[in-house]
Design a protein around this motif. Structure first.
Motif, short mmCIF file in Angstrom:
data_model
loop_
_atom_site.label_atom_id
_atom_site.label_comp_id
_atom_site.label_asym_id
_atom_site.label_seq_id
_atom_site.Cartn_x
_atom_site.Cartn_y
_atom_site.Cartn_z
N ALA A 1 1.00 -1.56 0.10
CA ALA A 1 -0.43 0.02 -0.10
C ALA A 1 0.62 1.52 -0.06
O ALA A 1 0.33 2.08 0.82
CB ALA A 1 -1.09 0.01 1.12
N GLY A 2 2.04 0.92 -0.89
CA GLY A 2 2.60 2.67 -0.63
C GLY A 2 3.74 2.48 0.47
O GLY A 2 4.20 3.28 0.04
N VAL A 3 3.99 2.12 1.20
CA VAL A 3 4.31 2.37 2.08
C VAL A 3 5.23 1.23 2.18
O VAL A 3 5.16 -0.19 2.54
CB VAL A 3 3.65 1.59 3.54
N PRO A 4 6.86 1.78 2.27
CA PRO A 4 8.47 0.46 2.28
C PRO A 4 8.53 -0.62 3.15
O PRO A 4 8.21 0.43 4.51
CB PRO A 4 9.43 1.38 2.48
N VAL A 5 8.21 -1.42 3.20
CA VAL A 5 8.39 -2.92 4.37
C VAL A 5 9.56 -3.83 4.37
O VAL A 5 10.26 -3.87 3.33
CB VAL A 5 6.73 -3.51 4.59
N ALA A 6 10.20 -4.33 4.86
CA ALA A 6 10.96 -5.17 5.06
C ALA A 6 9.66 -6.85 6.33
O ALA A 6 9.26 -6.46 7.41
CB ALA A 6 11.66 -5.38 6.66
N VAL A 7 9.78 -7.34 4.83
CA VAL A 7 8.33 -9.02 6.02
C VAL A 7 9.33 -9.89 6.16
O VAL A 7 10.11 -10.77 5.58
CB VAL A 7 7.49 -9.19 4.94
N MET A 8 9.56 -10.41 7.65
CA MET A 8 9.73 -11.73 7.50
C MET A 8 8.79 -12.89 7.60
O MET A 8 8.48 -12.96 8.48
CB MET A 8 10.93 -11.64 8.88
N GLN A 9 9.06 -13.72 6.69
CA GLN A 9 9.41 -14.82 6.14
C GLN A 9 9.50 -16.50 7.23
O GLN A 9 10.59 -16.77 6.85
CB GLN A 9 8.74 -15.26 4.42
N GLY A 10 8.28 -16.68 8.25
CA GLY A 10 9.96 -17.17 9.64
C GLY A 10 10.57 -16.96 10.31
O GLY A 10 11.71 -15.39 10.11
N ARG A 11 10.71 -17.21 11.35
CA ARG A 11 11.77 -16.95 12.62
C ARG A 11 12.27 -17.55 13.14
O ARG A 11 11.51 -18.91 12.88
CB ARG A 11 11.33 -16.29 13.55
N VAL A 12 13.65 -17.42 14.07
CA VAL A 12 13.77 -18.65 14.97
C VAL A 12 13.73 -18.27 16.37
O VAL A 12 12.89 -17.33 16.85
CB VAL A 12 15.19 -18.48 14.76
N HIS A 13 12.93 -19.22 17.00
CA HIS A 13 12.62 -19.81 18.27
C HIS A 13 13.70 -20.28 19.17
O HIS A 13 14.83 -20.98 18.93
CB HIS A 13 11.62 -20.45 18.22
N ALA A 14 13.83 -20.04 20.38
CA ALA A 14 14.72 -20.15 21.33
C ALA A 14 14.83 -21.91 22.16
O ALA A 14 14.93 -22.21 21.94
CB ALA A 14 14.47 -19.77 22.43
N TYR A 15 13.83 -22.57 21.26
CA TYR A 15 13.29 -23.84 21.55
C TYR A 15 14.05 -24.45 20.80
O TYR A 15 14.37 -25.47 20.79
CB TYR A 15 11.89 -24.22 21.89
N GLU A 16 14.56 -23.70 19.64
CA GLU A 16 15.37 -24.40 18.64
C GLU A 16 16.63 -24.72 19.49
O GLU A 16 17.60 -25.04 18.63
CB GLU A 16 15.30 -23.94 17.44
N GLY A 17 16.94 -23.93 20.13
CA GLY A 17 18.49 -23.93 20.74
C GLY A 17 19.08 -22.39 20.46
O GLY A 17 19.72 -22.64 21.12
N TYR A 18 18.41 -21.92 20.05
CA TYR A 18 19.39 -20.38 19.58
C TYR A 18 19.20 -19.46 20.94
O TYR A 18 18.56 -19.91 22.27
CB TYR A 18 18.44 -19.74 18.65
N ARG A 19 20.51 -18.58 21.35
CA ARG A 19 20.48 -17.74 22.39
C ARG A 19 19.46 -17.20 21.78
O ARG A 19 19.60 -17.09 20.60
CB ARG A 19 22.01 -17.22 22.25
N MET A 20 19.41 -16.13 22.82
CA MET A 20 18.45 -14.89 22.72
C MET A 20 19.21 -13.80 22.25
O MET A 20 18.05 -12.41 21.13
CB MET A 20 18.86 -13.75 24.90
N ASP A 21 20.27 -13.93 22.15
CA ASP A 21 21.05 -12.02 21.01
C ASP A 21 20.38 -12.98 19.56
O ASP A 21 20.46 -11.92 18.32
CB ASP A 21 22.07 -12.09 20.97
N GLU A 22 20.73 -14.46 19.47
CA GLU A 22 20.29 -14.80 18.17
C GLU A 22 19.06 -15.00 17.71
O GLU A 22 18.12 -14.19 16.48
CB GLU A 22 20.15 -16.38 17.54
#
Ligand code: CYT
Length: 282
Positions: free
Chosen positions: A72-93
């Motif tokens: 709708a005319g607004v410049p966007v950055a869309v993240m399709q997918g995220r990582v979760h802590a339960y996958e073993g990633y640290r908070m900073d990741e």
């Protein structure tokens, strides 16, 4: 950890070099809601694997790419997918992508998720606006040495930062009004985050209800903490995919969670598209 800012800066610069657009608004799409990324116009899709230092998702239904363009005319950055802590990633990741969105210039962040409904009147398939959260994950995304360079608005980037209006009231109200204009009423609720990956027990859900929670999930709060540290405004939307454990006699199944995402996807996309032009401020 000391390289976090430098890493996020180089990821942001890499992404900005792929597009002429300068995103003002960021969207993180939760389980089953990834299709919305297909409505980005003049789109460039960058797989997470090509972004320096970006964490890779391991879960089914989280495809892992950043889509840059306009809605709708607004410049966007869309993240399709995220990582979760339960996958073993640290908070900073887990929160690295939210940091990168901020450094790209995003001042308004829309976070979405699939959640279990603790309130019996949150029917599967309904979209609920998040009014506040309870972080029960036992950790915090802002752990470690404070990095003031993450501030995107003046007065942000503080060691101790306010969470009184973590979910920007103006944006929540806007979401409710927009839903109403589309002919349905959007309820609001408090989201409680747990670590997962096990779904909750009925005893936990009863406890969470007593604590004041209306929705339960395994994401979102860490990204919101980081967004508030940086001074971004936040809108949180939950798609209720199932009644939480013990609310009904049903058991909880990941494929059911994904299925509801697909069914509600159209309504969800229409809502987001209508909200976006009104969400950004000059
Ligand atoms: N459902 C969900 N708990 C649930 O019951 N999507 C996340 C967490």
């Amino acid at each position: 950890m000391s390289d976090l800012y430098t890493h996020a800066r180089s990821a942001a610069d890499h992404l900005l070099a792929q597009t002429k657009h300068r995103p003002k608004l960021g969207i993180i799409l939760g389980s089953g809601l990834g299709d919305f990324a297909n409505s980005v116009e003049d789109a460039v899709a960058v797989p997470y694997s090509e972004i320096p230092h970006f964490p890779q998702s391991t879960v089914e239904g989280h495809s892992g790419r950043m889509v840059l363009g306009t809605i709708a005319g607004v410049p966007v950055a869309v993240m399709q997918g995220r990582v979760h802590a339960y996958e073993g990633y640290r908070m900073d990741e887990v929160t690295f992508p939210a940091r990168v969105l901020g450094l790209m210039g995003v001042q308004t962040l829309i976070v979405t998720n699939a959640a279990g409904g603790i309130r019996a009147d949150f029917a599967p398939g309904s979209i609920v606006g998040i009014s506040d959260h309870i972080n029960l994950t036992g950790t915090n995304a802002a752990l470690g040495r404070n990095e003031p360079r993450f501030a995107v608005t003046q007065g942000s980037g503080l060691r101790f930062f306010d969470m009184t209006t973590a979910y920007t009231p103006r944006l929540l109200q806007l979401a409710q009004e927009t839903a109403q204009q589309h002919g349905w009423s959007m309820q609001t609720g408090v989201y409680i985050a747990v670590l997962g990956p096990s779904y909750e027990t009925p005893a936990e859900i009863r406890a969470f209800r007593t604590l004041g929670a209306d929705l339960v999930g395994m994401s979102t709060v860490h990204e919101v903490i980081v967004a508030r540290h940086m001074g971004m405004e936040v809108l949180g939307l939950s798609l209720v995919t199932n009644a939480a454990a013990g609310v009904t006699s049903e058991s909880i199944d990941h494929s059911e969670v994904m299925e509801h995402g697909k069914h509600a996807a159209e309504r969800f996309s229409a809502l987001l598209t209508a909200i976006i032009p009104k969400a950004v401020t000059e």
